[in-house]
Design a protein around this motif. Structure first.
Motif, PDB file in Angstrom:
ATOM      1  N   ASP A   1      56.033  36.335  47.350  1.00 22.65           N
ATOM      2  CA  ASP A   1      55.975  36.621  45.919  1.00 22.65           C
ATOM      3  C   ASP A   1      55.895  35.344  45.096  1.00 22.65           C
ATOM      4  N   GLY A   2      54.961  35.345  44.177  1.00 22.20           N
ATOM      5  CA  GLY A   2      54.833  34.236  43.242  1.00 22.20           C
ATOM      6  C   GLY A   2      53.932  33.113  43.696  1.00 22.20           C
ATOM      7  N   PHE A   3      53.623  33.051  44.994  1.00 25.63           N
ATOM      8  CA  PHE A   3      52.814  31.946  45.493  1.00 25.63           C
ATOM      9  C   PHE A   3      51.470  32.457  46.005  1.00 25.63           C
ATOM     10  N   SER A   4      50.411  31.757  45.651  1.00 31.59           N
ATOM     11  CA  SER A   4      49.077  32.128  46.128  1.00 31.59           C
ATOM     12  C   SER A   4      48.234  30.871  46.301  1.00 31.59           C
ATOM     13  N   VAL A   5      47.271  30.964  47.194  1.00 32.58           N
ATOM     14  CA  VAL A   5      46.283  29.907  47.363  1.00 32.58           C
ATOM     15  C   VAL A   5      44.908  30.557  47.296  1.00 32.58           C
ATOM     16  N   THR A   6      44.162  30.205  46.270  1.00 34.02           N
ATOM     17  CA  THR A   6      42.802  30.700  46.101  1.00 34.02           C
ATOM     18  C   THR A   6      41.833  29.610  46.536  1.00 34.02           C
ATOM     19  N   ALA A   7      40.809  30.000  47.267  1.00 32.13           N
ATOM     20  CA  ALA A   7      39.845  29.012  47.753  1.00 32.13           C
ATOM     21  C   ALA A   7      38.446  29.600  47.718  1.00 32.13           C
ATOM     22  N   SER A   8      37.477  28.713  47.563  1.00 26.88           N
ATOM     23  CA  SER A   8      36.074  29.129  47.634  1.00 26.88           C
ATOM     24  C   SER A   8      35.260  27.951  48.134  1.00 26.88           C
ATOM     25  N   GLY A   9      34.119  28.246  48.702  1.00 32.79           N
ATOM     26  CA  GLY A   9      33.268  27.184  49.209  1.00 32.79           C
ATOM     27  C   GLY A   9      31.851  27.674  49.412  1.00 32.79           C
ATOM     28  N   THR A  10      30.913  26.747  49.395  1.00 34.74           N
ATOM     29  CA  THR A  10      29.505  27.082  49.568  1.00 34.74           C
ATOM     30  C   THR A  10      28.854  26.066  50.502  1.00 34.74           C
ATOM     31  N   TYR A  11      28.106  26.578  51.480  1.00 32.35           N
ATOM     32  CA  TYR A  11      27.208  25.740  52.271  1.00 32.35           C
ATOM     33  C   TYR A  11      25.790  26.120  51.879  1.00 32.35           C
ATOM     34  N   LEU A  12      24.954  25.120  51.598  1.00 33.65           N
ATOM     35  CA  LEU A  12      23.598  25.380  51.124  1.00 33.65           C
ATOM     36  C   LEU A  12      22.624  24.419  51.784  1.00 33.65           C
ATOM     37  N   ASP A  13      21.603  24.968  52.408  1.00 33.56           N
ATOM     38  CA  ASP A  13      20.505  24.178  52.948  1.00 33.56           C
ATOM     39  C   ASP A  13      19.247  24.591  52.190  1.00 33.56           C
TER      40      ASP A  13
ATOM     41  N   VAL B   1      16.366  20.148  47.724  1.00 33.08           N
ATOM     42  CA  VAL B   1      16.265  20.553  46.323  1.00 33.08           C
ATOM     43  C   VAL B   1      17.232  19.723  45.490  1.00 33.08           C
ATOM     44  N   GLN B   2      16.739  19.183  44.388  1.00 30.62           N
ATOM     45  CA  GLN B   2      17.510  18.238  43.597  1.00 30.62           C
ATOM     46  C   GLN B   2      18.769  18.861  42.991  1.00 30.62           C
ATOM     47  N   ARG B   3      19.789  18.018  42.867  1.00 31.91           N
ATOM     48  CA  ARG B   3      21.031  18.287  42.138  1.00 31.91           C
ATOM     49  C   ARG B   3      21.948  19.317  42.804  1.00 31.91           C
ATOM     50  N   GLN B   4      21.590  19.807  44.017  1.00 29.83           N
ATOM     51  CA  GLN B   4      22.414  20.835  44.655  1.00 29.83           C
ATOM     52  C   GLN B   4      22.911  20.345  46.013  1.00 29.83           C
ATOM     53  N   PRO B   5      24.230  20.196  46.172  1.00 27.17           N
ATOM     54  CA  PRO B   5      24.786  19.634  47.412  1.00 27.17           C
ATOM     55  C   PRO B   5      24.794  20.643  48.548  1.00 27.17           C
ATOM     56  N   ARG B   6      24.882  20.114  49.755  1.00 29.46           N
ATOM     57  CA  ARG B   6      25.030  20.998  50.917  1.00 29.46           C
ATOM     58  C   ARG B   6      26.408  21.657  50.925  1.00 29.46           C
ATOM     59  N   TRP B   7      27.421  20.912  50.532  1.00 31.49           N
ATOM     60  CA  TRP B   7      28.785  21.433  50.594  1.00 31.49           C
ATOM     61  C   TRP B   7      29.477  21.305  49.242  1.00 31.49           C
ATOM     62  N   THR B   8      30.114  22.369  48.815  1.00 32.85           N
ATOM     63  CA  THR B   8      31.066  22.325  47.703  1.00 32.85           C
ATOM     64  C   THR B   8      32.227  23.246  48.053  1.00 32.85           C
ATOM     65  N   TRP B   9      33.410  22.867  47.642  1.00 33.87           N
ATOM     66  CA  TRP B   9      34.559  23.750  47.828  1.00 33.87           C
ATOM     67  C   TRP B   9      35.638  23.412  46.811  1.00 33.87           C
ATOM     68  N   ARG B  10      36.535  24.379  46.584  1.00 28.05           N
ATOM     69  CA  ARG B  10      37.670  24.169  45.705  1.00 28.05           C
ATOM     70  C   ARG B  10      38.852  24.991  46.216  1.00 28.05           C
ATOM     71  N   VAL B  11      40.038  24.419  46.082  1.00 27.28           N
ATOM     72  CA  VAL B  11      41.277  25.061  46.521  1.00 27.28           C
ATOM     73  C   VAL B  11      42.258  25.023  45.366  1.00 27.28           C
ATOM     74  N   THR B  12      42.850  26.190  45.070  1.00 28.20           N
ATOM     75  CA  THR B  12      43.770  26.291  43.931  1.00 28.20           C
ATOM     76  C   THR B  12      45.079  26.939  44.361  1.00 28.20           C
ATOM     77  N   PRO B  13      46.108  26.157  44.650  1.00 26.01           N
ATOM     78  CA  PRO B  13      47.433  26.745  44.866  1.00 26.01           C
ATOM     79  C   PRO B  13      48.112  26.997  43.521  1.00 26.01           C
ATOM     80  N   ALA B  14      48.891  28.064  43.456  1.00 31.65           N
ATOM     81  CA  ALA B  14      49.625  28.404  42.227  1.00 31.65           C
ATOM     82  C   ALA B  14      50.966  28.995  42.607  1.00 31.65           C
TER      83      ALA B  14
END
Length: 813
Positions: free
Chosen positions: A669-681, A701-714
């Motif tokens: 209760d009260g604790f969560s970890v939200t995460a998301s990520g993208t692999y792109l070729d 393709v310009q300006r778009q990385p192969r890997w992005t991710w984010r992790v949000t603990p709360a």
């Protein structure tokens, strides 16, 4: 309305015949494999509107990749702009380093040179402005996030090419707060460590038993984190709506929004590149520095035009609309959504040309081989410049782009539900205009430092290189009146074969028409204003040619089919195929030749996008996981970029394969970890830049990385009357290339944000949020106004904003 009604009468029998023949068309349904779980509970009954025929569907029943962001999720993301919130959406690369306006948003490997060519914003289910991008105008510039927003919905690919304006990329729906049966009010004041002050508020309540109202908005002002020494950020927004329920039969909602807000258009600044490592240019803080300053705020160019940089980039527009949904008889519903937008969306900015160099090198640039500095002095007093020919200088253009825009959108639909089958037919109509007045170029000579000073330079032989700091006059001009009209018919059907299995499908036919009258520079018509070759600053000023007409039309089909299967109430899978189109807009047609417009090739081509996607969803009280795999194929893509003040075309194809993951873990209760990520070729196929002279096939393709991710603990604590919460987000952005030639590398970087809030007595909230706490120098753009690399040493690039803090106090009653 009449056209819509006629269509409805005609399409209903055809739709019933199609249903009898088991045609599988899609209103949109089936559990989403790519939903963002942003709350601490699984909200299976939450209704989403985006990506549907208009009636909405449960998130758990949506057979496409959709992300929803609640009010709390938006607050915790603490976005610096409307586009900035899209960093939380998998498959989306949102660059908000340009400030409140002027974002670049990229989706799932869809190639574009900037802005947001494949992104549409809706408000209350209706497109804010049907063209997703015009030069110097993308949708996020016309809408602001404030406390009147209840939630945001964002669908990628899937059914997007069927509904709304037929956007095959990303469609973002901003859902407003509405009034209920209880009178409520909210107020918030926030202040940043860089001096911005902002007030938000709203009030809502009943007008009668079945009718509610809401009115609210915000006002903010400050100089911005990149302080130009003048009031660069100022404005606000007010929103009002009235919502009436017809019992169980339906509802009607009328709304109006007025936005008048502007901010500094943030552009590339000098940084140092050494072996792929990025550091600050000497004396120039990469996180808070800006070229603009007191001396460049108000200037009068060589043709006598006075421009104020404080006008910045923004919008002064009103947006009104109505949403009507009513069940005429059991099983038959009629829907109508109307929207009107009108006003101005201007862009005034100081656009750098090239990285800093010595005054001696600048003399050769301005005067040709053999030129040397005779004198170098401050244009507004202060004597000669220390260092003379060795002083570091640079040039930037004072660009002025004015747009008066309007749009009218109508989306009408009939929905027929019989047993386990739901059939919808609809008609979409949009008319939109843009009156454009551009004056680009107007380059000035500056010191290579923050809040740069204007310089005057004379060369050997008595030649005068500048006038009031200006090294040149207007280099590219446009005077144009564009009008676009789109109309489309669509039919969708969804069929629940068994409690576990559903299929859906649909088709859309759209006609795109553009009429324009415009003037652009006369070919070879540059003039010497004073006839004196020794005054270099006015020796080559563009002259507008005579008016010319554009008459263009094209039509295309889009379609989609999907299947969804639920193994249980918490596990499901889906698969979908969709084909969409992106029609050429005003700027593409302006630069296309008459032959291209006639045979619909090059910049006049209609881009085709095919998407194959499928996914898995797992949703339990403890763990939620959503995974989507996709493959896109693009043909007929076309963009224009301004290279050395000259429009330059890029066109061809591309392909992209990727995986999007997102989920949340709630261990206690009260604790969560939200995460998301993208692999792109994502790579180009038969894609040519520089007006067809450079083949970029195989390049990323310009300006778009192969890997992005984010992790949000709360972590949230419930201490009775006091409820503190702590949250943080670590985001990674991988290596990218700023240009399609893959010669300008943008290194990977991490960004850390965090915040703490305390809720008191369920009424008062105090909060502090920090952005980019490590003061990372993360580049989102190189120099888009050149072709080729920038080498090492001093280069131009646009970093993310530096470390900042926002303090807020809110009360609800």
């Amino acid at each position: 309305m009449l056209r819509s009604a006629v269509f409805m009468l005609g399409v209903a029998p055809l739709a019933l015949i199609a249903n009898a023949a088991h045609a599988q068309t899609s209103d949109i349904a089936a559990p989403s494999q790519d939903e963002s779980i942003q709350d601490d509970s699984v909200q299976n009954d939450e209704i989403i509107v985006v990506g549907t025929a208009g009636g909405g569907t449960r998130r758990q029943d949506a057979a496409f990749a959709v992300t929803t962001l609640s009010e709390e999720a938006i607050d915790r993301a603490a976005p610096n702009s409307t586009a900035d919130i899209l960093r939380t959406v998998p498959g989306v690369m949102a660059e908000s380093s340009g400030g409140q306006n002027g974002a670049n948003i990229f989706v799932r490997g869809y190639p574009s040179g900037g802005d947001a060519q494949f992104v549409t914003f809706q408000y209350a289910g209706v497109p804010v402005f049907p063209p997703s991008t015009l030069s110097f105008l993308e949708n996020s510039q016309l809408i602001r996030l404030d406390e009147t927003v209840e939630r945001i919905e964002a669908v990628r690919g899937g059914t997007g090419s069927l509904f709304s304006n037929g956007q095959p990329g990303l469609t973002v729906n901003v859902v407003p707060r509405t009034g209920g049966s209880r009178l409520e009010a909210f107020g918030k004041v926030s202040y940043t460590d860089f001096g911005e002050i902002r007030g938000d508020g709203w009030v809502s309540g009943p007008l009668s038993e079945d009718t509610g109202f809401m009115v609210g908005g915000y006002y903010a002002q400050g100089n911005g984190i990149r302080d130009p020494q003048f009031r660069a950020e100022q404005g606000g927004q007010i929103t009002a709506n009235i919502h009436h329920d017809f019992g169980n039969r339906g509802s009607v909602e009328i709304y109006a929004r007025y936005l008048n807000d502007k901010g500094q258009w943030l552009l590339p600044i000098p940084v140092i590149s050494t072996g792929g490592e990025i550091s600050a240019y000497p004396g120039f803080d990469a996180g808070i520095g800006t070229l603009a300053g007191r001396e460049t705020q108000l200037t009068t160019n060589i043709v006598g035009r006075t421009v104020d940089l404080a006008e910045g980039r923004g919008a002064d527009v009103i947006n009104t609309g109505i949403s009507f949904d009513y069940e005429v008889v059991d099983g038959l519903r009629v829907r109508e959504r109307l929207s009107y937008l009108g006003g101005n969306a201007n862009t005034i900015g100081l656009v750098p040309v090239a990285a800093p160099g010595s005054a001696a090198a600048m003399a050769v640039t301005l005067g040709g081989a053999g030129s040397a500095v005779s004198s170098l002095a401050y244009a507004n007093g202060g004597g000669t410049v220390t260092g003379g020919a060795n002083a570091q200088v640079m040039r930037a253009g004072i660009w002025e782009v004015r747009k008066k825009i309007s749009s009218f959108v109508s989306d009408s639909a009939l929905e027929w539900t019989s047993g386990s089958n739901k059939l919808t037919g609809g008609f979409y109509f949009a008319n939109y205009t843009s009156f454009d007045a551009w004056t680009l170029g107007n380059q000035v000579l500056l010191t290579a430092e923050p809040n740069a000073r204007l310089l005057n330079m004379t060369l050997n032989g008595g030649r005068i290189a500048t006038l009031r700091g200006f090294t040149g006059g207007p280099a590219f001009q446009v005077r144009a009146h564009y009008e676009g009209t789109d109309y489309a018919f669509y039919a969708v059907d969804e069929f629940q074969i068994t409690p576990e299995l559903r299929i859906d499908g649909g088709a859309r036919w759209q006609r795109h028409v553009v009429d324009a009258t415009l003037r652009t520079p006369l070919a070879g018509g540059n003039v010497d204003l004073d006839g004196n070759p020794a005054t270099l600053y006015d020796n080559s000023v563009t002259v507008l040619g005579g008016p010319r007409q554009i008459e263009y039309s094209d039509s295309a089909w889009s379609w989609t089919a999907g299947i969804n299967y639920d193994f249980s109430s918490s596990v499901g899978i889906f698969a979908r195929y969709s084909r969409g189109n992106s029609f050429p807009q005003f700027d593409n047609l302006r630069e296309a030749s008459a032959v291209n417009i006639a045979d619909k090739t090059g910049l006049a081509a209609t881009a085709e996008v095919e998407t194959f996607e499928g996914g898995l969803k797992v949703s339990t009280p403890f763990v939620s996981l959503y995974a989507t795999a996709f493959h896109n194929k693009f043909d007929g893509l076309a963009t224009t970029s301004l290279i050395n003040n000259v429009p330059t075309s890029s066109n061809g194809g591309a392909k992209a394969t990727g995986v999007e993951l997102e989920g949340i873990v709630r261990p206690f209760d009260g604790f969560s970890v939200t995460a998301s990520g993208t692999y792109l070729d994502a790579t180009y196929r038969d894609f040519f830049t520089a007006n067809g002279t450079i083949d970029n096939t195989g390049n990323r393709v310009q300006r778009q990385p192969r890997w992005t991710w984010r992790v949000t603990p709360a972590y949230e604590l419930d201490l009775g009357a006091v409820k503190p919460a702590l949250f943080a987000t670590l985001q990674y952005t991988g290596d990218r290339f700023s240009d399609p030639e893959n010669l300008q590398v943008l290194p990977n970087f991490y960004q850390l944000d965090a915040g703490v809030s305390v809720e008191i007595a369920d009424r008062f909230t105090l909060a502090v949020t920090g952005n980019n706490l490590t003061d990372e120098i993360g580049l989102t753009e190189g120099n888009p106004r050149i072709i080729g690399g920038q080498g090492s040493g001093a280069i131009l690039a646009r970093p993310i904003l530096g470390r900042s803090f926002r303090f807020s106090a809110a009360v609800k009653f």
